[in-house]
Scaffold this motif. Sequence first.
Motif, PDB file in Angstrom:
ATOM      1  N   GLY A   1      17.299  -2.011  -2.737  1.00  0.00           N
ATOM      2  CA  GLY A   1      16.670  -2.668  -1.613  1.00  0.00           C
ATOM      3  C   GLY A   1      15.701  -1.711  -0.460  1.00  0.00           C
ATOM      4  O   GLY A   1      16.768  -1.924   0.807  1.00  0.00           O
ATOM      5  N   VAL A   2      15.592  -0.737  -0.527  1.00  0.00           N
ATOM      6  CA  VAL A   2      15.095   0.142  -0.163  1.00  0.00           C
ATOM      7  C   VAL A   2      13.100   0.531  -0.364  1.00  0.00           C
ATOM      8  O   VAL A   2      12.910   0.878  -1.291  1.00  0.00           O
ATOM      9  N   PHE A   3      12.477   0.593   0.805  1.00  0.00           N
ATOM     10  CA  PHE A   3      10.996   0.261   0.500  1.00  0.00           C
ATOM     11  C   PHE A   3      10.490   1.755   0.977  1.00  0.00           C
ATOM     12  O   PHE A   3      11.101   2.496   2.143  1.00  0.00           O
ATOM     13  N   ILE A   4      10.152   2.857   0.733  1.00  0.00           N
ATOM     14  CA  ILE A   4       9.614   3.810   0.514  1.00  0.00           C
ATOM     15  C   ILE A   4       7.844   4.106   0.232  1.00  0.00           C
ATOM     16  O   ILE A   4       8.156   3.927  -0.983  1.00  0.00           O
ATOM     17  N   SER A   5       7.644   4.215   0.914  1.00  0.00           N
ATOM     18  CA  SER A   5       6.341   4.011   1.184  1.00  0.00           C
ATOM     19  C   SER A   5       5.507   5.397  -0.217  1.00  0.00           C
ATOM     20  O   SER A   5       5.790   6.275  -0.745  1.00  0.00           O
ATOM     21  N   THR A   6       3.693   4.341  -0.958  1.00  0.00           N
ATOM     22  CA  THR A   6       3.726   5.589  -1.830  1.00  0.00           C
ATOM     23  C   THR A   6       3.024   6.505  -1.590  1.00  0.00           C
ATOM     24  O   THR A   6       3.822   7.847  -1.894  1.00  0.00           O
ATOM     25  N   ASP A   7       2.995   6.785  -0.405  1.00  0.00           N
ATOM     26  CA  ASP A   7       2.111   8.446  -0.659  1.00  0.00           C
ATOM     27  C   ASP A   7       3.783   8.967  -0.073  1.00  0.00           C
ATOM     28  O   ASP A   7       3.567  10.351  -0.577  1.00  0.00           O
ATOM     29  N   VAL A   8       4.383   8.778   0.245  1.00  0.00           N
ATOM     30  CA  VAL A   8       6.243  10.004   0.188  1.00  0.00           C
ATOM     31  C   VAL A   8       6.439  10.206  -0.964  1.00  0.00           C
ATOM     32  O   VAL A   8       6.479  11.090  -0.919  1.00  0.00           O
ATOM     33  N   LYS A   9       6.405   9.097  -1.880  1.00  0.00           N
ATOM     34  CA  LYS A   9       7.474   9.548  -3.066  1.00  0.00           C
ATOM     35  C   LYS A   9       6.393  10.469  -3.785  1.00  0.00           C
ATOM     36  O   LYS A   9       6.542  11.129  -5.204  1.00  0.00           O
ATOM     37  N   MET A  10       5.104  10.104  -3.513  1.00  0.00           N
ATOM     38  CA  MET A  10       3.561  10.777  -4.193  1.00  0.00           C
ATOM     39  C   MET A  10       4.247  12.250  -4.010  1.00  0.00           C
ATOM     40  O   MET A  10       3.856  13.425  -4.842  1.00  0.00           O
TER      41      MET A  10
END
Length: 410
Positions: free
Chosen positions: A273-282
């Motif tokens: 239930g936590v949104f982490i942006s794709t840029d951060v995850k990459m």
Amino acid sequence: MDPLSALRDFTVRGDLSKIVKIGDEFRFGNDYIFPSSASTAYRSKQGTLYTLETLIYYINNHHVKHTEYLQNARTQKIPSVTLPDRKPLLEYLQGRVSSNDAIESIVPQNSKVGDVVSMDIEAYRPEEPGFNGVRIETNDGVGGNEGLENGVIEKIDYVALERPLKDRESLLECRSRDFYGVLVAATKREEERQRLESQQRKDGLVANRRLMGSDDRGGFWKEGEELGYESTPIPKMHMKGSKVGEGVPIILVPSASQTLITMYNVKEFLEDGVFISTDVKMKQMKGVAKPDCVTVQKKFSRERVVTAYEVRDKPSALKAEDWDRVVAVFVLGKEWQFKDWPFKDHVEIFNKIIGFFMRFEDDSVESAKLVKQWNVKIISISKNKRHQDRAAALEVWDRLEEFVRSRSHT
């Protein structure tokens, strides 16, 4: 008067403009002089006393947005007031409250004030050792010293009058607790977390191997019972013109990076239930190849139910029997996303597959203009309020499970 009381007095009177910094000291009109680095009696929630320079900069910039205030303070190399301290500090300095728990008494009651030394104002040297503040007395009798001549200074050594309330060791003390107990508890939590993650990976692999047709009781997943969970059915998706789909349901996400939900962040969003942006995850996964398939489960609900789903982003790699298991898709909002899909139009797609469109709540309406023409559920999240992500993830799960139940009875 101590630095904090003097600043509050000038703030309430609306005389902040009379506080002028000259060199390494602040002059409060013709009343007081304090070193800019002097500690005040206001203690932050982090345990340190704010300096006079920090409080003066804050009270003059309290109307500025906190992020901008932090950046400006950092640029000027001035320690900043933390976000939790802002409101109570402002209320005190503006006189809306008479005191609060953050204010410490520096001068004990019934104690003798430091020695009074008469001296010419020109002879004052701020670098004099052991000196933490001065008060300029004028011939108007401020402070009851009518006998002093114009231009003399009452010198108060505030450091000598301070009394320590806590030291470094007392702050680290916890009643009935020790650091060994904390370490043991933290180690147990980490072991439990690793055990759960290992179990979830095993659940996903078992779910892939167990097909619904191998169970004589209606396709329930027996392995869940063996692992101590309540079993949950993997639904049969009846699709016109094809055989019944059996196995782990599939959720499709776009492969394009401009969408909010991708293979990089779908697990954190749907499971935690936590949104982490794709840029951060990459950036976090730098050097690690993007997975072809991710297994997700609804693990943050109170129900002890194992519901495994496969998440993929390459529809072209799906076989005919795989399409029978596709139950949901996160849409990009572009027509080309559905190119070469085995359906005749959007009506058929979103009749047999539930669609979700993720957007930021303050995005323009134009971004969802095309999507509103489809039978798709629009899910909005905040750009900054991460505590709201859980509600959005739960809405996805609720709608998905309701859709799966309805399809399993058709």
